[in-house]
Design a protein around this motif. Sequence first.
Motif, mmCIF file in Angstrom:
data_model
loop_
_atom_site.group_PDB
_atom_site.id
_atom_site.type_symbol
_atom_site.label_atom_id
_atom_site.label_comp_id
_atom_site.label_asym_id
_atom_site.label_seq_id
_atom_site.Cartn_x
_atom_site.Cartn_y
_atom_site.Cartn_z
ATOM 1 N N ASN A 55 6.014 9.130 5.151
ATOM 2 C CA ASN A 55 6.541 8.995 3.927
ATOM 3 C C ASN A 55 5.465 7.943 3.103
ATOM 4 O O ASN A 55 4.688 7.464 2.312
ATOM 5 C CB ASN A 55 7.773 8.812 3.428
ATOM 6 C CG ASN A 55 8.419 10.312 2.684
ATOM 7 O OD1 ASN A 55 7.700 11.497 2.896
ATOM 8 N ND2 ASN A 55 9.970 10.454 3.098
ATOM 9 N N ALA A 56 5.508 6.361 3.645
ATOM 10 C CA ALA A 56 4.797 5.110 3.947
ATOM 11 C C ALA A 56 3.163 5.665 4.173
ATOM 12 O O ALA A 56 2.444 5.038 2.795
ATOM 13 C CB ALA A 56 5.663 3.564 4.537
ATOM 14 N N LEU A 94 0.512 -1.098 -0.268
ATOM 15 C CA LEU A 94 0.222 -0.045 0.079
ATOM 16 C C LEU A 94 0.875 1.021 0.237
ATOM 17 O O LEU A 94 0.676 2.326 -0.543
ATOM 18 C CB LEU A 94 -0.910 -0.419 1.348
ATOM 19 C CG LEU A 94 -2.183 -0.705 0.982
ATOM 20 C CD1 LEU A 94 -2.524 -0.739 2.839
ATOM 21 C CD2 LEU A 94 -3.315 -1.155 0.519
ATOM 22 N N GLY A 95 2.035 1.181 0.381
ATOM 23 C CA GLY A 95 3.161 2.557 1.072
ATOM 24 C C GLY A 95 4.688 2.043 0.703
ATOM 25 O O GLY A 95 4.229 1.094 1.911
ATOM 26 N N GLY A 130 7.983 4.003 1.674
ATOM 27 C CA GLY A 130 9.348 5.315 1.912
ATOM 28 C C GLY A 130 10.811 5.011 2.639
ATOM 29 O O GLY A 130 10.444 3.976 3.055
ATOM 30 N N LYS A 155 1.636 7.567 1.462
ATOM 31 C CA LYS A 155 1.280 7.064 0.281
ATOM 32 C C LYS A 155 -0.228 5.554 0.982
ATOM 33 O O LYS A 155 -0.610 5.633 -0.361
ATOM 34 C CB LYS A 155 1.793 5.940 -0.211
ATOM 35 C CG LYS A 155 2.911 7.135 -0.580
ATOM 36 C CD LYS A 155 4.669 6.628 -0.478
ATOM 37 C CE LYS A 155 5.434 7.855 -0.706
ATOM 38 N NZ LYS A 155 6.862 7.487 -0.886
ATOM 39 N N ALA A 156 0.292 5.187 1.790
ATOM 40 C CA ALA A 156 -0.536 4.200 2.405
ATOM 41 C C ALA A 156 -2.175 5.459 3.178
ATOM 42 O O ALA A 156 -3.431 3.843 2.486
ATOM 43 C CB ALA A 156 -0.404 3.186 3.679
#
Length: 181
Positions: A112-113, A81-82, A84, A116-117
């Motif tokens: 960062n992750a 899902l993400g 980083g 995105k998720a």
Amino acid sequence: MGSVDPPPGTGNPLNMSAMDAIVSAATSTARSQDDPEQTAPVRIPLEEVYMRMAEELAKRSTCARNQVGSVITTGDLTQVLGIGYNGNARGLPNSCDSSEPGRCGCLHSEANALIKAGAQVEGKLMFVTFSPCVMCAKMIVNSNVRRVYYRTPYRDRAGVEILRQGGVEAELYDRWKDLWR
């Protein structure tokens, strides 16, 4: 179990024996994580795959002090899902803002992750190369992450305690790090 009639249009029977082997291996892997006397699974566990992905992402970090990578997956480990890694914001110089420890200005890999998720999917899993700091732990708690696997404890372990207080499982995951390399 044997074979089952083929799905329409394929002409190939489903090999349920292979599925039985996968389920058996997954069960064996779970047992071996709990019991140090158990041998390693035949195939690399998906948890280890995603942890290694986080380790590779950490190599993209531009932080001078510590390189950290993160991967967020669905709870069933079927989708990423993400991702980083720690570094400066997009479009800014790929370097730290300052050499003073704690003031480098880098965004943390977990943040960062998580950006995105998103927070909509519940029960996410996170794989990170270092246990999270307190602020990242708080973001993780608020982002519907169910469990965090970390490879190395961070110098300040308060983040792991925040995760646990917030109902997020935290697990040092280093059992298989030297296998399948």
